[in-house]
Design an enzyme around this catalytic site. Sequence first.
Site, PDB file in Angstrom:
ATOM      1  N   SER A 139      13.888 -56.984   7.659  1.00 33.94           N
ATOM      2  CA  SER A 139      13.787 -57.305   6.177  1.00 33.94           C
ATOM      3  C   SER A 139      15.212 -56.566   5.671  1.00 33.94           C
ATOM      4  CB  SER A 139      12.543 -56.616   5.725  1.00 33.94           C
ATOM      5  OG  SER A 139      12.448 -56.643   4.405  1.00 33.94           O
ATOM      6  N   SER A 140      15.060 -56.049   4.542  1.00 37.25           N
ATOM      7  CA  SER A 140      16.314 -55.623   3.900  1.00 37.25           C
ATOM      8  C   SER A 140      16.085 -54.745   2.727  1.00 37.25           C
ATOM      9  CB  SER A 140      17.238 -56.481   3.287  1.00 37.25           C
ATOM     10  OG  SER A 140      18.491 -55.976   2.536  1.00 37.25           O
TER      11      SER A 140
ATOM     12  N   LYS B 106      14.058 -61.754   2.092  1.00 39.49           N
ATOM     13  CA  LYS B 106      13.593 -60.320   2.884  1.00 39.49           C
ATOM     14  C   LYS B 106      12.440 -59.894   2.473  1.00 39.49           C
ATOM     15  CE  LYS B 106      17.128 -60.508   5.570  1.00 39.49           C
ATOM     16  NZ  LYS B 106      16.857 -60.772   7.137  1.00 39.49           N
TER      17      LYS B 106
ATOM     18  N   TYR C 268      18.481 -64.126  -1.223  1.00 34.54           N
ATOM     19  CA  TYR C 268      18.469 -63.311  -0.141  1.00 34.54           C
ATOM     20  C   TYR C 268      17.433 -62.114  -0.019  1.00 34.54           C
ATOM     21  CZ  TYR C 268      19.860 -60.158   3.762  1.00 34.54           C
ATOM     22  OH  TYR C 268      20.074 -59.084   4.686  1.00 34.54           O
TER      23      TYR C 268
END
Length: 257
Positions: free
Chosen positions: A141-142, A159, A155
């Site tokens: 993920s982020s 994520k 983006y």
Amino acid sequence: MSTTFDGRVALITGGSRGIGAAIARRLAEAGATVAINYRSNAGAADELVEELRAHGHRAEAFGGDVTDPARIADVVARVVEEFGALHLLASNAGIEHFAPLADITLADFENVFRTNVGGQLFAVQAAAAVMPPGSRIVLTSSVSARTAVHRHTLYAASKAAVSAMALNLAPELAEAGIAINAVAPGGTATDMAAENGADYVHPALAGVEPQQVTRSMNALGRLARPDEIADAVAFLLSQNASYITGSTLDVAGGWMR
């Protein structure tokens, strides 16, 4: 507690460079047999395999595009054929995207979500079908999923979906004795970050030194090294994390919320 992967076979998607390559090195050093998946950079994957073999580790490269469910299923089948089993999946393949809202196209949406979400979902689907009880999966993920970053919406949304995937797959995979978690890296010093770095900066910060920008973003005031992300992935793939599933672990240097 020590982290050992003796007798375990690990597949790392997007494993030819950056965080993926660091994960491959970390798991190999701890005794795992590593299968390095790549989409197009066969040269980098082969170089990494040779590096690992030179240090006495067992490794092989497997080409295949994670955005194609049939291709990633074929990769998993080839890994099992080559090594006899699959116990660990580090789903790392992904792409960056920066754009203002007005410029986002349907093609952008489909490309980002097909890679960052679909690529991880179908890698899990293929891996879970052959994994024995006691296996473990880590998605990527982020911190962007919960942090506002300039022109990073598409983006970040992809994520966030990955973290939701880990959470919701956990009870289903637990029935098969498989644990699934995700890591959420912050800014990391990789080739991909360097290629997209200028897009991180809000226009209001134009002209500000990059180190000052980074310092304003996390407590440690620097980008992560790929090996620091790899250490967290190794922890979640190990039995040291035996009571952790469905979670997303921030590896972000105290990223400001």
